[in-house]
Write a protein that holds these residues in place. Structure first.
Motif: not given
Length: 497
Positions: A317-330
């Motif tokens: 789930t911590q990695k899932g947060i990193e995925v979401a933040k990267a998509n937000e920056n995109k």
């Protein structure tokens, strides 16, 4: 003429180089080997997830009776459960490779040829056809543009063959965010696969201990049926002599009927659990299980929080947060202009001048109505919030699971001590009854009743002991100790039983 031949030779050499580069690229970035079930080989990708090796599989297949670890080894290699999670990891890795390609320039081949559609295109006059022919032959495409406009033709409008080399500038920033997202997604999928391996081990343990417990229960039920049959015979003899009442005989016959029902139900449950367990490890027939040889070590549980970072679902789930933040920056980069440099190389045509073979183009695309980008940003922000909530929920559930597993194990250990003591008292009572019967102080009916009570006490103790062993496995899964992957496991606080 020689110049044309030289151009063709250069083109063929360049095309051959591109072909070799493409074949090399396709060969180097091909997918991982397919995970094949029941082929006697544990692929490296499955080994990284579960710690199971081909050597472990060979050792398990040579055994006549299987332990719990052997069942796990067979389930990894013979069923689809972990292989499915592994393929999800492989797909995330492919997404990461695709995002990495967004940093690199792209080379394309462009070919244009125009056709007139009869009945839909105005037939030009002979003079216009001649002028068009002269313009094409001389490479003077600007003369084809109507005099009422001042725009020039882009390099891809004219007929002919071209190579397009495009250099992404701001597109590389978006590709970097894609790369970060897919890199974290790869780690997330790998953690999900390892968490699934632990769940599978726990389910196998439930089936394994159920089979062992039901096998013993079947043995006890058979013995109980024999004792109840003997009790009915003895009571019938006593009733015929007028020494007991009919109600005592009826109670004995009721006990016999109950014993028969328990025996049949235990046999049915055992067959069901054996079939289910065989299917879980990829067998079509029943399998023989080995008794427990080396139980897991006792764990000294300290603070529950210290085990949370070791749980694969929490890490996921911590990695899932990193995925979401990267998509937000995109999504934020969607508001910025897209800048790219395109370079066109036009292959010369017969009669065409050579001074305009290479054309460079600076392409800038600026969104003026970014309604779609705003929707993408809102969606990405919501996904980030959702990922954080999911991480918090998973952490809370993991904490509760560890606490429940710890309490269940402690309770089953206490109950084991109590039932073991009760079983010991029952055995002492039986020994006393048998001694009294030999001396004529007690009846045979009393001895049979005591044997039944001792048998029931033994059954209860054995069930509690199997539950204790299962609770120990559940605690190992809950704290991330199982499955054991040597290169990733830190030292656990353990003590011998």
């Amino acid at each position: 003429m020689n110049e044309k031949k030289l151009t063709n030779v250069c083109f063929y050499i360049f095309s051959f180089s591109i072909l070799i580069f493409s074949l090399f690229s396709l060969g180097s970035c091909s997918s991982r080997p397919e995970v094949k079930l029941n082929d006697g080989v544990v692929e490296d990708s499955l080994k990284k997830i579960t710690g199971v090796t081909t050597k472990d599989l060979e050792a398990a297949l040579e055994k006549d009776s299987l332990s719990l670890d052997d069942l796990f080894v067979l389930a990894v290699e013979r069923t689809e459960r972990i292989a499915l999670k592994d393929e999800a990891t492989n797909q995330a890795m492919a997404g990461k490779d695709k995002a990495f390609a967004g940093f690199l320039p792209t080379l394309s081949y462009v070919y244009n040829k125009f056709y007139s559609i009869p009945g839909h295109t105005t037939e030009p006059s002979l003079v216009e056809n001649y002028r068009t022919y002269q313009s094409v032959q001389n490479g003077d495409y600007l003369s084809l543009v109507p005099s009422s406009t001042t725009s020039s033709l882009p390099p891809t409008v004219g007929a002919g063959s071209r190579l397009l080399l495009s250099f992404p500038l701001t597109g590389g920033l978006t590709a970097y965010q894609d790369y970060k997202a897919n890199k974290s997604l790869t780690d997330q999928r790998r953690m999900e696969a390892k968490f699934e391996a632990g769940r599978m081990y726990l389910e196998l343990a439930q089936g394994y201990f159920n089979v062992l417990q039901l096998e013993e229960s079947l043995k006890y039920a058979t013995e109980a049926l024999e004792l109840n049959t003997e009790s009915v015979k003895e009571r019938r003899r006593l009733y015929s002599l007028g020494r007991i009442m009919r109600s005592e005989l009826l109670n004995a016959e009721t006990g016999l009927a109950n014993a028969q029902a328990i025996l049949e139900d235990t046999r049915f449950q055992l067959e069901q659990v054996q079939t289910t367990l065989a299917m879980m490890v990829g067998f079509d027939t029943k399998i023989k299980l080995a008794n427990i040889a080396n139980p897991l070590e006792k764990i000294q549980i300290g603070k529950v929080d210290e085990y949370l970072p070791k749980r694969y679902d929490v890490i996921s789930t911590q990695k899932g947060i990193e995925v979401a933040k990267a998509n937000e920056n995109k999504a934020w980069f969607g508001f910025s202009p897209n800048i790219a440099v395109n370079t066109y190389y036009s292959f010369p045509m017969e009669g065409q001048t050579r001074n305009k073979d290479v054309t460079a183009q600076l392409a800038v695309t600026m969104p003026l109505t970014p309604l779609g980008q705003m929707a993408d940003l809102k969606n990405a922000e919501s996904a980030t919030k959702q990922a954080k909530l999911n991480a918090s929920q998973t952490r809370r559930a993991a904490l509760q699971e560890i606490q429940n597993a710890t309490q269940s194990l402690e309770n089953s250990e206490r109950m084991c001590i109590i039932y073991e003591k009760a079983y010991q008292y029952a055995k002492d009572t039986l020994a006393s009854q048998e001694s009294g019967y030999r001396m004529g102080r007690t009846s045979w009916v009393d001895v049979i009743s005591t044997r039944l009570a001792t048998l029931n006490s033994e059954i209860t103790f054995k069930k509690t002991n199997y539950q204790r062993l299962l609770n120990r496995v559940a605690l190992g899964v809950a704290i991330g100790e199982i499955p054991r992957i040597p290169e990733e496991k830190s030292e656990f606080k353990i003590e011998p039983n």
